[in-house]
Scaffold this motif. Structure first.
Motif: not given
Ligand code: FAD
Length: 515
Positions: A40-42, A95-100, A123-130, A267-269, A481-487
């Motif tokens: 699911f994604d909101a 704010v940066r585009p794709g975020t609020y 869908v893709g979360g911040m990972g569509a904008h990073w 829960v990866a929200a 940057n944390p995403t690699l570690t998070t994955v």
């Molecule tokens: P997110 O990508 O935030 O996804 C969470 C998802 O959960 C969202 O799609 C949301 O809609 C969904 N959600 C939330 N609550 C609910 C609910 N109750 N029910 C259903 N769905 C829900 N990181 C790096 O490591 N390197 C970079 O260079 C980097 N650059 C960045 C640049 C920008 C401009 C931005 C915006 C971010 C950047 N980041 C970077 C951060 C990176 O994008 C995040 O670390 C990563 O996306 C986190 O992944 P995630 O899956 O934990 O969360």
């Protein structure tokens, strides 16, 4: 799809389709294709394949539309900046585009709070904008009790499609790294290098920036047991007797609701909405929402000295790669992580009459002095725009943080002098939250001692079948940057689920209302 109020059943439910949630789907699709996964994604699907980075959309209008559709239920003030100084303005809360931004609750009293705290809902979360920078953690950033961390990071690089050298030979990259190395390497424990990036080059020479589409991979897209439900908010994780029973969901298109049974919920929200959902569900370990840390960020811009004018960049598309992306790794002695990148690949837009690659942006992220009391609290009475418990952020910078920020700033000035001339004057300290790297709120620990939310497989203490994912799981003061570690941590959790005997639902129930 609209729900009809009836119930359905799955083997695994994943909440959130950012890189963390996508990693669970990928590993489970590879290792347990027998399991029925409801994901699911909101937010809506804004790119093709679902979860793809919007930077791959070459049409400006299509990209802007995808960004706006990622900006939550009611994007009010779309105040994008076009200058670096704009980001430093706390008042404007740009704010940066794709975020609020979080409308309310980002600061309590006279604390600094997190005025730049931002989300993406798509869908893709911040990972569509990073920005796709994927450095490995080093020294005290590493999670020492994970013996298999390097193996997990290898796996995360595979899932994210990380390349260490894709832009390493960009026309100006060698020169930038040479100047950085000469200034830094002799006296530091980790050497300057090219920044590993989650990006690949297509046959036509274009770059394809990784988003959750790459993490999902063909194996997930081809898995008939993986079902994606966009625009569907998970409102509650249901438990009984300390065991997960499933979730309640609400379709954000028509308001219809459904109850889904499952013995495992991930829960990866994101680092705020993961603890929010647990809180809303009455799952409240003492450390939930605490140990919140964002990476204080300082930026600087430099026009490279004595470089030949660059011809047009090699790659078509909005990204110029002339000066590549270089990495100044975190060290304990200098507790910040640096990236030096061409400005139009950085999250800081820059308009200027300057040749491609000639101006580089320096972004330094500091490791936070982590404190239990820096936290997000949730309100049982007041609701946010999604009807979930409203957030209130308690957050301060300590003396140690001020020292790190000052040291990072002076290092940037020195590096700026090595590289060329400052473009906008002194380095700028961004408002807290601007890093978009929020950590610690569902942190991992070895023991259920009240200082962590999940164990070393990401399973929430005290609730069988419940897993958390995302940057909130990181327990260390990470500056990179944390995403690699998070994955990587998501891979560990997904492997634990894949190896466990997940009881499959009776087939009649599995069909549910979404067959
Ligand atoms: P997110 O990508 O935030 O996804 C969470 C998802 O959960 C969202 O799609 C949301 O809609 C969904 N959600 C939330 N609550 C609910 C609910 N109750 N029910 C259903 N769905 C829900 N990181 C790096 O490591 N390197 C970079 O260079 C980097 N650059 C960045 C640049 C920008 C401009 C931005 C915006 C971010 C950047 N980041 C970077 C951060 C990176 O994008 C995040 O670390 C990563 O996306 C986190 O992944 P995630 O899956 O934990 O969360």
């Amino acid at each position: 799809p609209p729900f009809d109020g009836t119930s359905a059943a799955a083997d695994i439910i994943i909440v959130g389709t950012g890189p963390a949630g996508a990693a669970y789907a990928r590993i489970l699709s590879e290792e347990r294709p027998d399991l029925l996964i409801f994901h699911f994604d909101a937010g809506p699907v804004v790119s093709d394949p679902p979860g793809a980075h919007v930077k791959n959309l070459l049409d400006d209008e299509a990209r802007a539309s995808a960004q706006r559709r990622s900006e939550g239920p009611a994007p009010t003030d779309h105040a994008m900046t076009d200058t670096m100084a704009g980001y430093a303005s706390d008042a404007a809360r740009i704010v940066r585009p794709g975020t609020y931004l979080l409308d309310d609750g980002y600061r309590v009293g006279d604390q600094v709070g997190l005025p730049a705290l931002a989300f993406s809902t798509n869908v893709g979360g911040m990972g569509a904008h990073w920005t796709c920078a994927c450095p490995r953690p080093g020294e005290s950033e590493r999670i020492e009790f994970l013996q298999d961390l390097d193996d997990l990071l290898d796996e995360a690089e595979r899932l994210l499609g990380v390349s260490a050298d894709l832009m390493a030979d960009a026309p100006l990259a060698g020169e930038v790294r040479k100047r950085l190395s000469e200034g830094l390497d002799g006296r530091r424990t980790r050497a300057v290098g090219p920044m590993p990036l989650a990006v690949r080059r297509e046959a036509d020479g274009r770059l394809w920036w990784s988003g959750s589409d790459v993490v999902f991979g063909d194996v997930t897209r081809a898995n008939p047991h993986h079902r994606l439900f966009p625009q569907t908010l998970v409102t509650k994780v249901r438990t009984a007797a300390g065991e997960v029973r499933g979730v309640d969901v609400r379709c954000l298109v028509d308001g219809s609701t459904a109850t889904i049974d499952a013995p495992v919920v991930v829960v990866a929200a994101d680092a705020f909405r993961t603890p929010q959902l647990l809180w809303a569900s009455g799952i409240r370990p003492p450390a939930l929402g605490r140990y919140l840390n964002d990476q204080p960020q300082v930026v600087h811009a430099v026009k490279l000295r004595d470089v030949p004018p660059q011809a047009a960049s090699r790659a078509a598309g909005p990204i110029d790669e002339a000066s590549g992306v270089s990495w100044v790794p975190f060290t304990v002695a200098e507790p910040f992580h640096g990236q030096v990148m061409q400005l139009d690949a950085s999250p800081v837009p820059y308009d200027g009459d300057i040749l491609p690659g000639e101006v580089v942006g320096l972004g330094w992220f500091c490791a936070k002095d982590i404190r239990e009391k820096d936290r997000v609290e949730f309100d049982d009475q007041i609701q946010d725009g999604f009807g979930m418990p409203a957030m209130k952020v308690h957050y301060e910078l300590t003396e140690a943080d001020r020292r790190s920020i000052a040291a990072a700033t002076s290092q940037m000035v020195a590096i700026g002098d090595l590289l060329g001339e400052a473009v906008f004057g002194d380095p700028i300290e961004f408002p807290p939250g601007a890093s978009l790297h929020y950590q610690g709120t569902t942190r991992m620990g070895q023991h259920d001692d009240g200082r962590s939310v999940c164990d070393d497989t990401c399973r929430v203490w005290g609730t069988t079948g419940l897993y958390v994912a995302g940057n909130g799981v990181i327990p260390t003061a990470m500056a990179c940057n944390p995403t690699l570690t998070t994955v990587a941590l998501a891979v560990r959790g997904a492997r634990a689920i894949a190896g466990a005997a997940v009881p499959t639902q009776p087939s009649a129930e599995r069909l549910g209302s979404h067959a």
